[in-house]
Design an enzyme around this catalytic site. Structure first.
Site, short mmCIF file in Angstrom:
data_model
loop_
_atom_site.label_atom_id
_atom_site.label_comp_id
_atom_site.label_asym_id
_atom_site.label_seq_id
_atom_site.Cartn_x
_atom_site.Cartn_y
_atom_site.Cartn_z
CB THR A 42 33.34 44.85 38.51
OG1 THR A 42 34.56 44.44 37.91
CG2 THR A 42 33.38 46.34 38.75
CB SER A 97 33.07 36.49 35.68
OG SER A 97 33.90 37.11 34.74
CB THR A 150 31.35 42.63 32.80
OG1 THR A 150 32.66 43.12 33.06
CG2 THR A 150 30.34 43.41 33.62
CG ASP A 151 36.42 40.11 32.72
OD1 ASP A 151 36.04 41.25 32.40
OD2 ASP A 151 37.45 39.91 33.38
N1 GLU Z 1 35.86 43.14 34.58
C1 GLU Z 1 35.21 42.26 35.45
C2 GLU Z 1 33.86 42.78 35.90
O1 GLU Z 1 33.38 43.69 35.29
C3 GLU Z 1 36.04 41.87 36.64
C4 GLU Z 1 36.52 40.50 36.48
C5 GLU Z 1 35.35 39.55 36.42
O2 GLU Z 1 34.82 39.36 35.33
O3 GLU Z 1 34.96 39.04 37.48
O4 GLU Z 1 33.21 42.32 36.82
#
Ligand code: GLU
Length: 341
Positions: free
Chosen positions: A19, A62, A94-95
Site C-alpha cells: 500500500t 505482499s 501490511t497483509d
Molecule cells: N493491505 C495491504 C497493505 O497494507 C495491501 C496488500 C498487500 O499486503 O500488499 O499494503
C-alpha cells in the site's frame, strides 16, 4: 546539520511494494507503482535523520513475497552492513508483515536493527500514513536502542517485536498489535524508545536455493472431525500446524485423523485464540492437550498458527529431525532460547 555534528548514519531502505507504494490510476483501486526513491522523496525531513540508500527490491502486493525472496533480502541487508550501513528498513504490504518480519528475525545472523513498515492508507488517500511510518521506521533503525532487539515492526509510532506482532484489523491504522505483551517501544516526537527487549532470540540458517517444503495450517472448528487432515500427505505437505481450541483441544472425532497424521509427519499444536501459550498439563479429557502431546504433537508455545507454520517450514527446510524441531519450538515458542546480544 551543522558543521560540528556527526554525519547522518547510513540506513539502507528496501522497498517491496504494498500500500505504501500503491496509487490509483484511471481505474478504481490502487496498485503498487511508486519506487523506493519516490517514497523516500515524499517524506519531509527524512534526510535529516539518516543517509538513506534506497533499493527497489521488488514491487508487488505482499502475498507474493516468498521465503526465497527473504533469504535474498537477508543477504542484501548483510551486504549493506558490510558497506557501513547501521540499520535496514523494509516497506511492504501490511497483509504479510507479521510473517515476513518473523522469518527475517529467524534468518538474520547479526544484531543490526531491521525494521519493517508499510502503510494502511495509500498515498492517493487523505491522511496517508506511509510517510510518517517510514520516517519513524528510519528513526528506529538509526537508533542504538534498536541494536539487539531482533527484527521489529514499526507503524503508527509503535514498535513491535516480530515474534509477537499480528495484524488485527483490515483497515485501521492501528492494526498492528502484540496481544501477548503489547509493543516493546514507541516513537515520540521523533525519538525512538525501546522499553522492552525480547528474550531468547533464535537463529536458523538457510542458504539461497534451499528447497522450501510445504506446510499446511488447519484451523479446527466446532464439530469438525478433521477429515481434511487425511488428505494432506497425498497433497505433498511435509508438516502441519493445527490451530486447536483454547489451550490446545480437539473433538474426539478428529483424534484418529490426527494420530495417523502425526505418524506420517511433524504436527504442531497451536491455539486458535491468538494469544497465550498452548497448555501442557492442565486437562486430561479426551482430545485435551495432554492426550495430543502424548500422541507426539509438537507444542507451539506462545506462537500463533501463522508463526508456527513458518517456524516448522524453516525447521524442515534446515533439515532438522523431529527431536531438534521440538527443541526449536520449545526455544522459540517460549522465548527460552540462546540470547544473541
Ligand atoms: N493491505 C495491504 C497493505 O497494507 C495491501 C496488500 C498487500 O499486503 O500488499 O499494503
Amino acid at each position: 546539520m551543522t558543521a560540528s555534528s556527526s554525519p547522518a548514519p547510513r540506513i539502507d531502505y528496501f522497498a517491496l511494494g504494498g500500500t505504501i507504494a500503491s496509487i490509483r490510476g484511471d481505474e478504481v483501486g490502487a496498485v503498487p507503482t511508486l519506487t523506493a526513491q519516490d517514497i523516500v522523496d515524499s517524506v519531509d525531513g527524512l534526510t535529516d535523520v539518516a543517509d538513506v540508500h534506497a533499493h527497489q527490491f521488488q514491487l508487488t502486493p505482499s502475498p507474493e513475497i516468498t521465503i526465497a525472496d527473504l533469504i535474498r533480502l537477508r543477504d542484501a541487508i548483510a551486504a549493506s552492513v558490510a558497506e557501513g550501513s547501521v540499520g535496514a528498513v523494509i516497506t511492504q504490504g501490511t497483509d504479510t508483515i507479521e510473517e515476513t518480519a518473523f522469518i527475517l528475525d529467524l534468518l538474520r545472523p547479526g544484531t543490526t536493527p531491521i525494521v519493517v513498515s508499510g502503510a494502511m492508507r495509500n498515498p492517493s488517500l487523505p491522511g496517508t500514513d506511509g510517510p510518517a511510518n517510514l520516517l519513524s521506521a528510519v528513526q528506529v533503525a538509526a537508533s542504538p536502542q534498536a541494536v539487539g532487539t531482533g527484527v521489529t515492526v514499526c507503524l503508527n509510532d509503535e514498535i513491535h517485536a516480530a515474534r509477537f506482532v499480528t495484524k488485527s484489523h483490515t483497515s485501521s491504522a492501528s492494526t498492528f498489535v502484540s496481544p501477548s505483551l503489547g509493543p516493546i517501544g514507541w516513537v515520540s516526537e521523533g525519538r525512538p524508545v525501546v522499553a522492552l527487549r525480547p528474550a531468547g532470540q533464535h537463529h536458523i540458517d538457510l542458504a539461497p536455493g534451499t528447497v522450501i517444503p510445504p506446510v499446511a495450517l488447519i484451523r479446527m472448528g466446532l464439530g469438525d472431525d478433521g477429515r481434511i487432515l487425511g488428505t494432506l500427505a497425498d497433497l505433498g505437505y511435509r508438516g502441519v500446524v493445527i490451530e486447536a481450541f483454547g489451550g490446545g483441544h480437539l473433538p474426539v472425532a478428529a483424534l484418529p485423523a490426527v494420530a495417523e497424521l502425526a505418524a506420517a509427519m511433524p504436527v504442531v499444536l497451536a491455539s486458535r485464540t491468538g494469544a497465550g501459550e498452548v497448555l501442557s498439563h492442565t486437562y486430561r479429557f479426551r482430545g485435551s492437550e495432554i492426550e495430543l502431546l502424548n500422541m507426539g504433537l509438537i507444542r507451539a508455545g506462545a506462537l500463533d498458527g501463522l508463526k508456527a507454520r513458518l517456524l516448522l517450514t524453516l525447521c524442515l527446510a534446515a533439515g532438522q529431525d523431529d527431536d531438534t524441531t521440538a527443541k526449536t519450538f520449545a526455544s522459540v515458542g517460549t522465548t527460552t532460547g540462546p540470547t544473541r546480544m
